[in-house]
Write an enzyme that holds these catalytic residues in place. Structure first.
Site, mmCIF file in Angstrom:
data_model
loop_
_atom_site.group_PDB
_atom_site.id
_atom_site.type_symbol
_atom_site.label_atom_id
_atom_site.label_comp_id
_atom_site.label_asym_id
_atom_site.label_seq_id
_atom_site.Cartn_x
_atom_site.Cartn_y
_atom_site.Cartn_z
ATOM 1 N N ASP A 1 4.833 12.310 8.593
ATOM 2 C CA ASP A 1 4.058 12.584 7.379
ATOM 3 C C ASP A 1 4.581 11.678 6.273
ATOM 4 O O ASP A 1 5.718 11.826 5.817
ATOM 5 C CB ASP A 1 4.189 14.060 6.987
ATOM 6 C CG ASP A 1 3.237 14.448 5.870
ATOM 7 O OD1 ASP A 1 2.172 13.810 5.750
ATOM 8 O OD2 ASP A 1 3.545 15.392 5.123
ATOM 9 N N CYS B 1 -9.498 15.521 -14.085
ATOM 10 C CA CYS B 1 -9.680 15.220 -12.664
ATOM 11 C C CYS B 1 -10.777 16.081 -12.059
ATOM 12 O O CYS B 1 -11.622 15.597 -11.297
ATOM 13 C CB CYS B 1 -8.374 15.434 -11.902
ATOM 14 S SG CYS B 1 -7.188 14.097 -12.121
#
Length: 422
Positions: free
Chosen positions: A193, A387
Site C-alpha cells: 500500500d 472540496c
C-alpha cells in the site's frame, strides 16, 4: 465623514447592487439584505483596502482565515445552496462607480495598520511534486486534529456509499472492502500500500483477507500512529511500514494499492512512478489506482493550466500537488506495461465524503481550534467545504482504476464483476 463611514457606504453600495441573495452584517452591526437565512459578517472596515489591493481568491481566503469575514446562522454549505442570483460580471457593470470612487481615497489613505497574519502556506508550493517537507506540511498537522472529523479507522480518502444515507464509518469500511475485492486478495499474498496513511487499508486487508502487508509513507506522525494501531490489533508479524519513498522500494508484490497519494507526485514524476509499480508487481499481479483527476479540455495547454482555485489549494493545503486527467492516467498505464480492466468514477462519493468531514469538523470546531489554532481550523473547514462543492459541481473527478501487468493469455480476473457486489 470618517473613513469608517465611507467604507461602510462602499460596502453597502456594492451589496445593494449585487443583491447576493443572503444577508450581510457590517462591523457597525448594520444588517443588509434578507431578514432570515445565513448571514455573511464583515468584521473589519479594512476589507475595502484588502480587496482593492489584491482582488483575487487568495485575498478572500486570507480574509476568511483571519476572520475578517465570517458566517452566522448557518454554514458555508448554506450559501452554496442558495439559488443563483445571476452573473456577477453583469451586475458589476451596473455598480455606481463614481459614487464608490468618491469615497475610496479617504478609505485607502486612512486605513488602519493590518494585523500580521499567520502564514499557513507551504514552502515552495508551486514546485511540481511533493517532497517529504510538503507531505509533512499536510499530514503531520496533528493526529488528534484528524480524529475530529475522520471515521473511526481514520481513512483519509474518498468513502464508498452503498447508500448515500450511510454514515462515514460505514462508507469507509465499505470502501476498504470494495478495494480488497477489486484486488481479489487471497490469504498469504503480499500487498503493498503506497501512501498507507494511518494503516487502515493494511489492517483491514490483513484481518479480513489474510494478506501479508507492507506500507510506505513520508509522514512520521501517520506512521507512528499506524504502527501503534497495528500493534494493538496483534498484526506486527503480518504488517510492516517504512518511512520511505515508493521509488526506493525493492522486492515483489502480488497486489499493489495506491489510494489518494498519486496527486502528490507531480506530472514530471509520473513515468518514474508507473515504471516503479511495474517493477514491483509480480506477473499476473493486480494494481489499483485511486486518484483525483481534472477535466480534459481538449488542449493540453488549457487542460494543465492552473486556475485560481487549484493555485489556492496547492498554496495552502497540498504544496507541490498536480492532477492529471483520466485519459492521461490510462495512457500512462498502457505505456508502462499494464492492461486496463476497470475504471469507476466515485465523484459523488467524494462530494458526500468531504461534506461529512466538513460537518463533523464544524460540529467539533472548538476542539479543532484548541488543537491547531483558529486560523488553521478555519482554513481546513474552508478546504473541506470547497472540496465537497468542487466534486458536486463536477469540476473534479476521482477514479478507481484496476489494471494487471501486461501478459499474453488469461488475466486471472473473473468473467464478470458480480463478485464485487455480493
Amino acid at each position: 465623514m470618517e473613513a469608517a463611514e465611507r467604507a461602510a457606504r462602499i460596502v453597502r453600495t456594492v451589496i445593494e447592487t449585487l443583491k447576493p441573495g443572503f444577508a450581510v452584517k457590517l462591523w457597525t452591526g448594520e444588517r443588509i439584505g434578507p431578514a432570515t437565512g445565513p448571514v455573511l459578517t464583515i468584521n473589519d472596515q479594512d476589507i475595502v483596502w484588502q480587496v482593492m489591493r489584491r482582488p483575487n481568491l487568495s485575498t478572500l481566503i486570507e480574509m476568511w482565515i483571519s476572520k475578517t469575514i465570517d458566517v452566522e446562522g448557518g454554514s458555508l454549505f448554506d450559501f452554496y445552496a442558495l439559488p443563483s442570483q445571476g452573473k456577477l460580471r453583469t451586475k458589476l457593470k451596473s455598480l455606481p462607480k463614481l459614487a464608490v470612487l468618491r469615497d475610496l481615497p479617504a478609505v485607502l489613505f486612512s486605513r488602519k495598520q493590518m494585523a500580521a497574519r499567520t502564514d499557513l502556506s507551504g514552502r515552495n508550493p508551486f514546485v511540481s511534486g511533493s517532497n517529504r517537507q510538503a507531505i509533512q506540511h499536510h499530514y503531520d498537522i496533528s493526529n488528534a486534529f484528524y480524529r475530529l472529523f475522520l471515521d473511526e479507522r481514520m481513512v483519509y480518502s474518498c468513502g464508498y456509499f452503498t447508500d448515500f444515507a450511510n454514515g462515514i464509518d460505514q462508507a469507509q469500511k465499505d470502501k476498504l472492502d470494495h478495494i480488497c475485492r477489486k484486488l481479489r486478495l487471497k490469504p498469504g499474498e503480499r500487498l503493498l500500500d503506497i501512501g498507507c496513511g494511518w494503516g487502515a487499508m493494511l489492517i483491514h486487508a490483513a484481518k479480513n483477507y489474510g494478506v501479508v502487508g507492507h506500507g510506505v509513507s513520508l509522514s512520521e506522525a501517520q506512521t507512528q500512529l499506524a504502527r501503534e494501531r497495528i500493534r494493538a490489533e496483534g498484526l506486527e508479524d503480518r504488517i510492516t511500514i517504512e518511512i520511505k519513498s515508493y521509488a526506493e522500494l525493492s522486492g515483489s508484490f502480488d497486489k499493489i494499492s495506491s489510494i489518494g497519494m498519486f496527486e502528490h507526485l507531480g506530472l514530471a514524476n509520473h513515468a518514474t512512478y508507473f515504471s516503479t509499480i511495474h517493477r514491483l508487481l509480480k506477473p499476473g499481479g493486480i494494481y489499483l489506482h485511486h486518484a483525483i483527476t481534472r477535466r480534459d479540455k481538449g488542449n493540453i495547454k488549457k487542460t494543465l493550466r492552473k486556475g485560481p482555485e487549484f493555485k489556492a489549494l496547492i498554496k495552502y493545503i497540498f504544496p507541490g500537488g498536480e492532477l492529471d486527467t483520466i485519459g492521461m492516467t490510462l495512457g500512462n498505464l498502457e505505456a508502462h506495461g499494464f492492461l486496463v480492466y476497470d475504471v469507476e468514477n466515485l465523484r459523488e462519493h467524494y462530494a458526500r465524503t468531504c461534506r461529512l468531514w466538513a460537518e463533523r469538523l464544524h460540529a467539533r470546531f472548538d476542539e479543532a481550534i484548541a488543537e491547531v489554532g483558529e486560523a488553521k481550523a478555519r482554513l481546513w473547514l474552508l478546504y473541506l467545504t470547497g472540496c465537497s462543492i468542487t466534486f458536486e459541481r463536477a469540476s473534479a473527478q476521482i477514479f478507481q482504476t484496476v489494471v494487471t501487468k501486461r501478459a499474453r493469455g488469461p488475466s486471472g480476473l473473473p468473467p464478470t464483476r458480480a463478485d464485487l457486489y455480493r
